[in-house]
Design a protein around this motif. Structure first.
Motif, PDB file in Angstrom:
ATOM      1  N   SER A 169       0.633  -4.731  -9.142  1.00  0.00           N
ATOM      2  CA  SER A 169       0.344  -3.329  -8.828  1.00  0.00           C
ATOM      3  C   SER A 169       0.843  -2.344  -9.889  1.00  0.00           C
ATOM      4  N   LYS A 170       1.758  -2.787 -10.759  1.00  0.00           N
ATOM      5  CA  LYS A 170       2.286  -1.874 -11.781  1.00  0.00           C
ATOM      6  C   LYS A 170       2.196  -2.540 -13.157  1.00  0.00           C
ATOM      7  N   ASP A 171       1.883  -1.745 -14.196  1.00  0.00           N
ATOM      8  CA  ASP A 171       1.792  -2.331 -15.525  1.00  0.00           C
ATOM      9  C   ASP A 171       3.188  -2.463 -16.152  1.00  0.00           C
ATOM     10  N   LEU A 207      -3.940   5.729  -3.749  1.00  0.00           N
ATOM     11  CA  LEU A 207      -3.499   5.113  -2.508  1.00  0.00           C
ATOM     12  C   LEU A 207      -2.524   6.048  -1.822  1.00  0.00           C
ATOM     13  N   ILE A 217       5.307  -7.513  -8.336  1.00  0.00           N
ATOM     14  CA  ILE A 217       5.154  -6.107  -8.692  1.00  0.00           C
ATOM     15  C   ILE A 217       4.121  -5.921  -9.806  1.00  0.00           C
ATOM     16  N   SER A 243      -7.343  -2.542  -7.611  1.00  0.00           N
ATOM     17  CA  SER A 243      -6.365  -1.474  -7.882  1.00  0.00           C
ATOM     18  C   SER A 243      -5.593  -1.061  -6.636  1.00  0.00           C
ATOM     19  N   GLY A 244      -5.281  -2.031  -5.809  1.00  0.00           N
ATOM     20  CA  GLY A 244      -4.546  -1.734  -4.589  1.00  0.00           C
ATOM     21  C   GLY A 244      -3.055  -1.911  -4.773  1.00  0.00           C
ATOM     22  N   SER A 245      -2.332  -1.762  -3.675  1.00  0.00           N
ATOM     23  CA  SER A 245      -0.897  -1.986  -3.717  1.00  0.00           C
ATOM     24  C   SER A 245      -0.558  -3.253  -2.954  1.00  0.00           C
ATOM     25  N   ILE A 246       0.253  -4.114  -3.569  1.00  0.00           N
ATOM     26  CA  ILE A 246       0.626  -5.360  -2.894  1.00  0.00           C
ATOM     27  C   ILE A 246       1.717  -5.117  -1.848  1.00  0.00           C
ATOM     28  N   ASP A 284       2.163   3.199  -1.311  1.00  0.00           N
ATOM     29  CA  ASP A 284       2.383   2.212  -2.365  1.00  0.00           C
ATOM     30  C   ASP A 284       3.875   2.097  -2.598  1.00  0.00           C
ATOM     31  N   TYR A 339      10.106   2.110  -8.108  1.00  0.00           N
ATOM     32  CA  TYR A 339      10.461   3.524  -8.072  1.00  0.00           C
ATOM     33  C   TYR A 339       9.201   4.370  -8.226  1.00  0.00           C
ATOM     34  N   LEU A 346      10.026   1.167 -17.666  1.00  0.00           N
ATOM     35  CA  LEU A 346      10.664   2.460 -17.366  1.00  0.00           C
ATOM     36  C   LEU A 346      11.576   2.335 -16.145  1.00  0.00           C
ATOM     37  N   MET A 347      11.094   1.627 -15.116  1.00  0.00           N
ATOM     38  CA  MET A 347      11.907   1.438 -13.912  1.00  0.00           C
ATOM     39  C   MET A 347      13.194   0.699 -14.240  1.00  0.00           C
ATOM     40  N   ASP A 401       4.553  -1.290 -18.850  1.00  0.00           N
ATOM     41  CA  ASP A 401       5.221  -0.057 -19.299  1.00  0.00           C
ATOM     42  C   ASP A 401       5.963   0.615 -18.142  1.00  0.00           C
ATOM     43  N   PHE A 422      12.707  -6.112  -8.614  1.00  0.00           N
ATOM     44  CA  PHE A 422      11.932  -6.516  -9.801  1.00  0.00           C
ATOM     45  C   PHE A 422      12.795  -7.397 -10.678  1.00  0.00           C
TER      46      PHE A 422
END
Lengths: 505, 505
Positions: free
Chosen positions: A477-479, B219, A474, A457-460, B222, B226, A485-486, A481, A505
């Motif tokens: 690190s982000k799902d 974290l 991306i 669950s870290g950030s790339i 991150d 956005y 939204l982004m 959904d 992205f």
């Protein structure tokens, strides 16, 4: 041997490779978008906005703007625009939006993920000529300045007025404060002064339709509606062009100490952090760590003398900043006594003057540059929960060894795989120093590194951003959904997708 | 005489008025939106989600949820839902979205702008039953907790672990941390620990379509896309329901000092601030000011003994927090000596123990409550550049006098117009204490106050938010382009506009 000191305005590069391949050749799978091509009419129009001197079209002059700092990416833009006012930026962007011309906003071009250079023939919009301080209030400490002010210039301006810029990083001599905000730069003192999401009070942004969003508030508190400026912090030029920033600057510390410590394990590094938080508390301004392999790279590419007599597996750099030198000295002394007594720290040295302080910092700050001196460097900038942080370096090194890619002689593409970073922020820099860029090294590293981080669950990308280099990752690190939204926000702000395409992205 | 100490779980009210008029009657121009009306089938469905015990429909029990803390607004909801899990919140919201049932998310219901109570028959979604700490990491200081945890409970939990919640405010015994984030609460120690935009690391949010946005990152850094969570900080329940928060909590200070100072002018208050920033620097944790009229209100409604022998036009409360009591004492002593010597400060007292410290804070914290004790209070919570801050109180008082509305006897609706607040944050609370709410008072105050602030580029709501009370005034602090962008974001997230309608903008 080079001097690792950052020189104001000078450009330090992360790689000594002679020629940078065109990004479009390195990644032939990326297709140019359906944007208009620059015409003579366009150029004439731009000259009318920014005058002859604000337009760069000379091939030699264009090199700087087309190539990134790491020399991994090269675009083929034939024009750079250097507006001097927000109004000019607005006119340029409005025109580009109408004509569907793609635009890359560019600050100091010191980014590490290829986010600030064109991929194809995008127009480069450089903020370099917007470099004035607009105002400073010595009572509140609020600075309002153009986006193109160089970070070190801003900090020097503030130093003369007893204040400090709440951000510091290795590229300070070249990077722009607008670029810092656009990429949500973290840097060396986030531990003390917090993230730009907290310190930036306002932004002036030219939106993709050319409208000027005036959110350049100089108020610490303002709860009237969604905090729109937050969307631009870390948006890497995909939602608009930041032209001005308002930021809260703390009182400049009157006393600064640096201690450089040798410890025997990564576990001891964490213990030292807990000690430092408890005993140095409000004066702790940096807690950096590095492995011995990082120090070896610095030694190989500088003429610095090792700070400690013996070698240790890990090193910690602690900085304190406060308003009373005697008090700070007493706190640091007490911390060191306790840490040595409990054998958390094996050896240590404390700076006795400004020169020693700078020298100790160099051992930490020069790692990034030294990593690329042997040819190039694969950089990973990750956040993971503290306890697992260093395991990434161990696992990657083992993997490179398994694939027989790492070694002392020229036949091996990889020189070494080193780890260091901002422990206080849970932020590790994994640098894989290479003699040359080779696809097989990249294949061993990726997606392995990203999968490793995702599992924890870290950030790339902790502080470097996505840019071109990480855009495909991306999802680690982000799902979906969140990404959807982004993308909806992006389409709302920039329906023609003219701002910094092929990135993010 | 009442005790002004906030009692955990107890409800302190800002007004002693007996009956609160229905908001829909006070503001007949507001029309109910085209939402569905609650049916028995809906109630049965909700009972299936949260069980019988999670549904409140009893008329007496509903009063608390329909009335706001200031007792100015009253809705007529016939149902309150109290889910226990994020999954239940998700199911409720998804159903409401499908059926077009309007929803008001509600935390501790301590808001000051009528944002957390229904206007018509909206369903109240209370987070009160989601009140568990999920995790705490003592090395990084990161707390992850349900939105419904009471602020004081969270802080007590952290105190036992050597840490502190980076937010403190008068309503701490009742307000929820989720509500704090939803309203971007500022409070007493923003000066030291910064805004929630900087300290909140992650959020879990149920979106208006029922989907759960998992942005509950632990974290510090991150930079992958956005920073969506920022949109919800201060969105006042209009974009979704915050169900969980992850927040960075600092080391708890080992030593705290409070000084209460008398000064002769607002100019001297500002000078004292500059002195305090320079000399107390990293240990300064609060710099509050209040006028003598504020203290008179506290005196009228409490049995506290005046902290200083003589009366002064203005008072300053300074708090220091640090890791070493001796160092802090020395810094504070030196500051006071210099401030008295240069006649910036005329008299002062420093707390000698915990009881004295709390008593001094009471003089500041009880002003809000005391302002409403005479009948009611018009509260304005504004940001303006420091030099102009107090002129607002002077100008409003003069205006009330001109209209013959202010006086000592019952014929005058206004008791007094007082000013106090967080000087360090440029944040003034203007309280107009009244015997009763009268339209003619409101007409003299508004839009005068808002126009006054707008002229000085201030914020018409520094930390209280927009809610119902300020929704029509956002234009005084934000331009139309910004409001249009906000509305587009609202429509993107909540196309049926079911979340907290009639509020915000």
């Amino acid at each position: 041997m080079v001097s690792p000191i950052s020189v104001l305005g000078a450009r330090v590069q992360y790689s000594s490779v002679a020629n940078v391949q065109l990004t479009s050749e390195t990644y032939p799978e990326i297709q140019r978008g359906d944007y208009a091509k620059l015409t003579d009419e366009d150029i004439a129009h731009f000259k009318a906005i920014v005058s002859e001197s604000g337009v760069v079209t000379d091939a030699d002059d264009l090199v700087f703007y087309n190539e990134d700092w790491m020399r991994k990416y090269r675009g083929m833009s034939s024009i750079v625009l250097k507006p001097k006012t927000t109004e000019q930026v607005s006119q340029i962007v409005q025109y580009c939006n109408e004509k569907k011309l793609a635009v890359v906003p560019q600050g100091g071009n010191t980014g590490l993920v290829g986010g600030s250079v064109p991929v194809f023939d995008e127009i480069v919009l450089s903020l370099a000529n917007m470099n004035s301080v607009r105002s400073f209030d010595p009572v509140s400490g609020i600075l309002v300045a153009d986006a193109g002010v160089i970070l070190e210039v801003a900090d020097q301006y503030l130093a003369e007025r007893g204040h400090i810029f709440p951000l510091d990083l290795g590229a300070k001599g070249s990077c722009h404060i607008g670029g810092n905000v656009a990429t949500n730069a973290g840097g060396l003192r986030l531990l003390r002064y917090g993230s730009l999401h907290g310190t930036v009070l306002g932004l002036e942004v030219v939106l993709p339709n050319g409208k000027i969003l005036n959110a350049l508030s100089s108020l610490r508190k303002d709860n009237t509606g969604y905090d729109l400026k937050q969307l631009f912090i870390g948006s890497e030029g995909t939602l608009g062009v930041i032209t001005g920033i308002s930021i809260l600057c703390p009182q400049r510390p009157k006393a600064t100490n640096v201690a450089f410590l040798g410890v025997e394990s990564y576990e001891a590094v964490q213990k030292a952090f807990v000690h430092a938080k408890a005993e140095l508390s409000e004066i702790l301004s940096a807690f950096e760590f590095m492995d011995n392999k990082s120090l070896k790279l610095v030694q190989d590419h500088s003429d610095l003398a090792r700070p400690l007599e013996d070698e240790y597996p890990f090193y910690v750099l602690i900085e304190t900043s406060g308003s009373n030198k005697d008090h700070d000295d007493a706190k640091l002394e007490s911390f060191l006594e306790n840490a040595m007594e409990s054998e958390v720290v094996l050896d240590g040295v404390v700076s006795q003057d400004e020169t020693q302080l700078k020298n100790l910092w160099m051992w930490r700050e020069f790692i990034a540059e030294a990593s690329g001196k042997g040819g190039g460097v694969y950089k990973y900038d990750v956040s993971v929960p503290l306890k697992d942080l260093y395991s990434l370096v161990e696992d990657v090194t083992a993997r490179l060894n398994e694939h027989n890619l790492i070694g002392d002689s020229d036949e091996f593409p990889v020189i070494d795989s080193v780890g260091y970073g901002h422990l206080g922020d849970g932020n590790l820099h994994l640098n894989v120093a290479v003699r040359r860029y080779e696809k097989k090294v990249e294949k061993v590293l990726e997606p392995f590194v990203y999968e490793w981080i995702s599992k924890r669950s870290g950030s790339i990308s902790a502080e470097h951003g996505l840019g071109f280099a990480k855009k495909n990752y991306i999802g680690y690190s982000k799902d979906q959904d969140s990404i959807d939204l982004m993308k909806a926000i992006k389409s709302q702000f920039d329906p023609n997708h003219i701002m910094n395409p092929y990135k993010y992205f």
